[in-house]
Design a protein around this motif. Structure first.
Motif, PDB file in Angstrom:
ATOM      1  N   ARG A 178      38.212  92.159   8.678  1.00 50.95           N
ATOM      2  CA  ARG A 178      37.323  93.182   8.335  1.00 50.95           C
ATOM      3  C   ARG A 178      35.983  92.439   8.064  1.00 50.95           C
ATOM      4  NH1 ARG A 178      41.734  95.041  10.718  1.00 50.95           N
ATOM      5  NH2 ARG A 178      42.890  94.071   8.799  1.00 50.95           N
ATOM      6  N   GLN A 182      35.308  91.697  12.244  1.00 49.41           N
ATOM      7  CA  GLN A 182      34.744  93.172  12.666  1.00 49.41           C
ATOM      8  C   GLN A 182      33.131  93.102  12.312  1.00 49.41           C
ATOM      9  OE1 GLN A 182      37.030  96.646  11.339  1.00 49.41           O
ATOM     10  NE2 GLN A 182      35.081  97.535  10.770  1.00 49.41           N
ATOM     11  N   ASN A 183      32.898  92.537  11.351  1.00 48.88           N
ATOM     12  CA  ASN A 183      31.420  92.562  10.683  1.00 48.88           C
ATOM     13  C   ASN A 183      30.580  92.062  11.754  1.00 48.88           C
ATOM     14  OD1 ASN A 183      29.738  93.655   9.014  1.00 48.88           O
ATOM     15  ND2 ASN A 183      29.731  91.700   7.558  1.00 48.88           N
ATOM     16  N   THR A 186      30.358  93.863  15.100  1.00 48.13           N
ATOM     17  CA  THR A 186      29.613  95.028  15.189  1.00 48.13           C
ATOM     18  C   THR A 186      28.099  94.503  15.202  1.00 48.13           C
ATOM     19  OG1 THR A 186      31.095  95.937  13.480  1.00 48.13           O
ATOM     20  CG2 THR A 186      28.663  96.858  13.724  1.00 48.13           C
ATOM     21  N   ALA A 195      34.052  97.264  18.125  1.00 48.15           N
ATOM     22  CA  ALA A 195      34.333  95.944  17.240  1.00 48.15           C
ATOM     23  C   ALA A 195      35.715  96.447  16.614  1.00 48.15           C
ATOM     24  CB  ALA A 195      33.104  95.833  16.100  1.00 48.15           C
ATOM     25  N   ILE A 196      35.776  97.607  16.023  1.00 49.98           N
ATOM     26  CA  ILE A 196      36.922  97.965  15.226  1.00 49.98           C
ATOM     27  C   ILE A 196      38.315  97.814  16.117  1.00 49.98           C
ATOM     28  CG2 ILE A 196      38.304 100.034  14.128  1.00 49.98           C
ATOM     29  CD1 ILE A 196      35.239 100.793  13.039  1.00 49.98           C
ATOM     30  N   THR A 199      39.180  94.269  17.027  1.00 51.85           N
ATOM     31  CA  THR A 199      39.485  93.579  15.759  1.00 51.85           C
ATOM     32  C   THR A 199      41.185  94.206  15.488  1.00 51.85           C
ATOM     33  OG1 THR A 199      37.470  93.491  15.037  1.00 51.85           O
ATOM     34  CG2 THR A 199      39.210  93.055  13.418  1.00 51.85           C
ATOM     35  N   GLY A 224      39.868  99.093   9.555  1.00 56.49           N
ATOM     36  CA  GLY A 224      38.655  99.042  10.201  1.00 56.49           C
ATOM     37  C   GLY A 224      37.569  99.944   9.722  1.00 56.49           C
ATOM     38  N   TYR A 228      34.288 100.246   7.537  1.00 51.02           N
ATOM     39  CA  TYR A 228      32.889 100.610   8.110  1.00 51.02           C
ATOM     40  C   TYR A 228      32.415 101.986   7.260  1.00 51.02           C
ATOM     41  CZ  TYR A 228      29.775 102.639  11.720  1.00 51.02           C
ATOM     42  OH  TYR A 228      28.530 102.799  12.309  1.00 51.02           O
TER      43      TYR A 228
END
Length: 302
Positions: A178, A182-183, A186, A195-196, A199, A224, A228
């Protein structure tokens, strides 16, 4: 604390992450060889059967793997590229959201149970029968190794298992999946939901347990969205910790109540009712919406 080379493009940063993960594998292999041979003997290291039947050696290996493959690459990445402020690791987080995240993870167990059942019912086409057999065998072997790892009545060893199986994954996996992957995805795709999704797929696939792919994918998605919507890495960390601790407590409780049985054996006789799963889904959605709306308002006010 901002990374020295945070001006690098997201593409370059992700390529470096792949490099760091590859180096982490090398470091893990080297450290495993040195430490296992030093403390348990080179004969144990050379004999995979002896190695995988020694709970203490397996615990040492797990610590090394978590450090080498998860923590070390993540630490290198944050040092060079990432802004630690992006994940709010050292910022104060509203305790209400942490408590809600823990509660949501408890309700999520009802959905996870059903997804595990669905996952086990999936059958690959006949021409992929060999792959299906390999998946079943791999899952069985993993369950056997996990049982050897966990099966103990020694309180200090149980405490060590909590550290290895609960705390370390909750921190290290969330930092990597995450906090970084994911960051960065995104920002790269400018699509947080994609992205979530990606991931969560990666998070589930990397565990190499395909008969539990769906529940772990769902878990990755929930973690995720907690990250977020909550704007803090502490929310998925707390939820991840709760999920793993619950599984460990359930293992020892079942082991104590039924010492003649293996708690890891697949058993779907006590699945929750469908209406409980529906109710849990509604609660999860409502909880995520609450976190999203209120955390965003606090950011605006702040």
């Amino acid at each position: 604390m901002q990374g020295k080379y945070s001006q690098f493009s997201t593409t370059k940063q992700l390529l470096f992450l792949v490099l760091f993960l590859s180096l982490g594998i090398v470091v893990t292999v080297i450290l495993t060889g040195i430490i296992i041979s030093s403390f348990f003997g080179s004969e144990v290291l050379a004999n995979s059967t002896a190695l995988m039947s020694d709970g203490h050696a397996m615990r040492v290996m797990q610590i090394i793997q978590t450090f080498g493959f998860l923590f070390l690459p993540s630490a290198m990445f944050f040092w060079l590229f990432a802004d630690i402020k992006d994940i709010k690791l050292f910022d104060s987080t509203n305790s209400r959201y942490v408590i809600i995240s823990i509660a949501l993870m408890l309700f999520a167990q009802l959905i996870i149970s059903w997804l595990a059942y669905v996952n086990y019912q999936l059958v690959l086409p006949e021409y992929m029968a060999g792959i299906q057999k390999w998946m079943v065998q791999s899952e069985k072997e993993m369950a056997e190794l996990t049982f050897i790892f966990l099966d103990t009545k020694h309180i200090p060893t149980i405490a060590l298992n909590v550290f290895i199986m609960v705390l370390m994954p909750a921190v290290c996996e969330e930092l990597l999946f995450r906090g970084i992957i994911q960051n960065k995805l995104t920002r790269w795709w400018n699509n947080p939901h994609l992205a979530i999704l990606f991931t969560a797929i990666l998070f589930s696939a990397i565990h190499m347990q395909f008969l539990t792919f769906l529940p772990r994918f769902f878990l990755g998605g929930l973690l995720g969205y907690l990250f977020y919507y909550g704007n803090s890495i502490w929310l998925p960390m707390a939820a991840h910790f709760t999920n793993n601790l619950g599984a460990l407590v359930l293992f020892y409780y079942m082991r104590y109540q039924h010492p003649d049985k293996n708690p890891l054996d697949v058993d779907f006789t006590d699945l929750p009712s469908w209406w409980l799963v529906v109710a849990a889904t509604i609660i999860l959605v409502a909880g995520l919406i609450y976190i999203k709306r209120n955390s965003n308002e606090e950011l605006v006010v702040g």
